[in-house]
Design an enzyme around this catalytic site. Structure first.
Site, PDB file in Angstrom:
ATOM      1  N   HIS A  98       0.841  -1.204   0.000  1.00 36.84           N
ATOM      2  CA  HIS A  98       0.000   0.000   0.000  1.00 36.84           C
ATOM      3  C   HIS A  98       0.871   1.247   0.000  1.00 36.84           C
ATOM      4  CE1 HIS A  98       0.770  -1.260   4.127  1.00 36.84           C
ATOM      5  NE2 HIS A  98       0.746   0.016   4.467  1.00 36.84           N
ATOM      6  N   HIS A 100       1.040   5.193   1.242  1.00 36.26           N
ATOM      7  CA  HIS A 100       0.445   6.197   2.137  1.00 36.26           C
ATOM      8  C   HIS A 100       0.524   7.575   1.482  1.00 36.26           C
ATOM      9  CE1 HIS A 100       0.661   3.963   6.094  1.00 36.26           C
ATOM     10  NE2 HIS A 100       1.533   3.244   5.395  1.00 36.26           N
TER      11      HIS A 100
HETATM   12  P1  AMP Z   1       2.074   0.224   7.312  1.00 38.21           P
HETATM   13  O1  AMP Z   1       2.540   0.445   8.736  1.00 38.21           O
HETATM   14  O2  AMP Z   1       2.855   0.959   6.273  1.00 38.21           O
HETATM   15  O3  AMP Z   1       1.951  -1.257   7.030  1.00 38.21           O
HETATM   16  O4  AMP Z   1       0.636   0.873   7.245  1.00 38.21           O
HETATM   17  C1  AMP Z   1      -0.531   0.206   7.619  1.00 38.21           C
HETATM   18  C2  AMP Z   1      -1.570   1.263   7.831  1.00 38.21           C
HETATM   19  O5  AMP Z   1      -2.833   0.653   7.818  1.00 38.21           O
HETATM   20  C3  AMP Z   1      -1.435   2.005   9.153  1.00 38.21           C
HETATM   21  O6  AMP Z   1      -1.276   3.400   8.925  1.00 38.21           O
HETATM   22  C4  AMP Z   1      -2.751   1.703   9.881  1.00 38.21           C
HETATM   23  O7  AMP Z   1      -3.240   2.815  10.578  1.00 38.21           O
HETATM   24  C5  AMP Z   1      -3.665   1.339   8.728  1.00 38.21           C
HETATM   25  N1  AMP Z   1      -4.769   0.445   9.058  1.00 38.21           N
HETATM   26  C6  AMP Z   1      -4.727  -0.661   9.837  1.00 38.21           C
HETATM   27  N2  AMP Z   1      -5.940  -1.240   9.861  1.00 38.21           N
HETATM   28  C7  AMP Z   1      -6.768  -0.482   9.092  1.00 38.21           C
HETATM   29  C8  AMP Z   1      -8.142  -0.545   8.730  1.00 38.21           C
HETATM   30  N3  AMP Z   1      -8.945  -1.528   9.174  1.00 38.21           N
HETATM   31  N4  AMP Z   1      -8.650   0.407   7.912  1.00 38.21           N
HETATM   32  C9  AMP Z   1      -7.847   1.414   7.461  1.00 38.21           C
HETATM   33  N5  AMP Z   1      -6.552   1.524   7.768  1.00 38.21           N
HETATM   34  C10 AMP Z   1      -6.014   0.602   8.572  1.00 38.21           C
END
Ligand code: AMP
Ligand code: ZN
Length: 135
Positions: A98, A100
């Protein structure tokens, strides 16, 4: 497979969707670093940058630009970080690729910082050779 983004894509977990096409969704981050913090997620499960298909990757960054422009207009924001974590040491917590998009404001709580490490010239030469030869 136990993947929270696949569960979102399957409709099993709710999300705040801001964009969708054949290959991607973009949703608001559930624990946002700032207002408008958005995640761009491919519909197909790729774990990270090492695994994702190149054409899908291109499309993901094309969408990142579209959403960044939209956030710029929507919030009148000129400063945005585009971040993408790969592996636990790099801060990846969801093992489904993903991107950001983090809008930035004056005196916000987002901290992206490092201090420079010193690398001697011999090492730099080895680094260059190694990266070139493994491309
Ligand atoms: P990363 O740390 O780069 O893997 O980012 C994962 C992101 O997903 C974090 O910023 C979390 O806040 C976000 N996240 C986790 N669970 C959910 C969810 N159910 N819906 C939307 N975002 C989420
Ligand atoms: Zn997944």
């Amino acid at each position: 497979m136990n993947c929270i983004f696949c569960e979102i894509l399957n409709g099993n977990i709710p999300c705040n969707k801001v964009f969708e096409n054949d290959n991607f969704i973009a949703i608001l981050d559930a624990f946002p670093a700032n207002e408008g913090h958005t995640l761009i997620i491919p519909k197909k499960h790729f774990e990270n940058i090492f695994e994702i298909d190149g054409e899908i990757l291109k499309e993901g960054y094309f969408i990142a630009q579209k959403i960044a422009n939209s956030i710029k207009k929507s919030f009148g924001i000129e400063n945005i970080n585009i971040l993408q974590n790969n592996g636990a040491l790099a801060g990846q917590t969801v093992n489904h690729f993903h991107i950001h998009i983090v809008p930035r404001k004056e005196n916000d709580n987002v901290i992206i910082k490092s201090t420079p490490v010193s690398i001697d010239n011999e090492k730099i030469k080895n680094i260059i050779d190694s990266i070139k030869s493994n491309m």
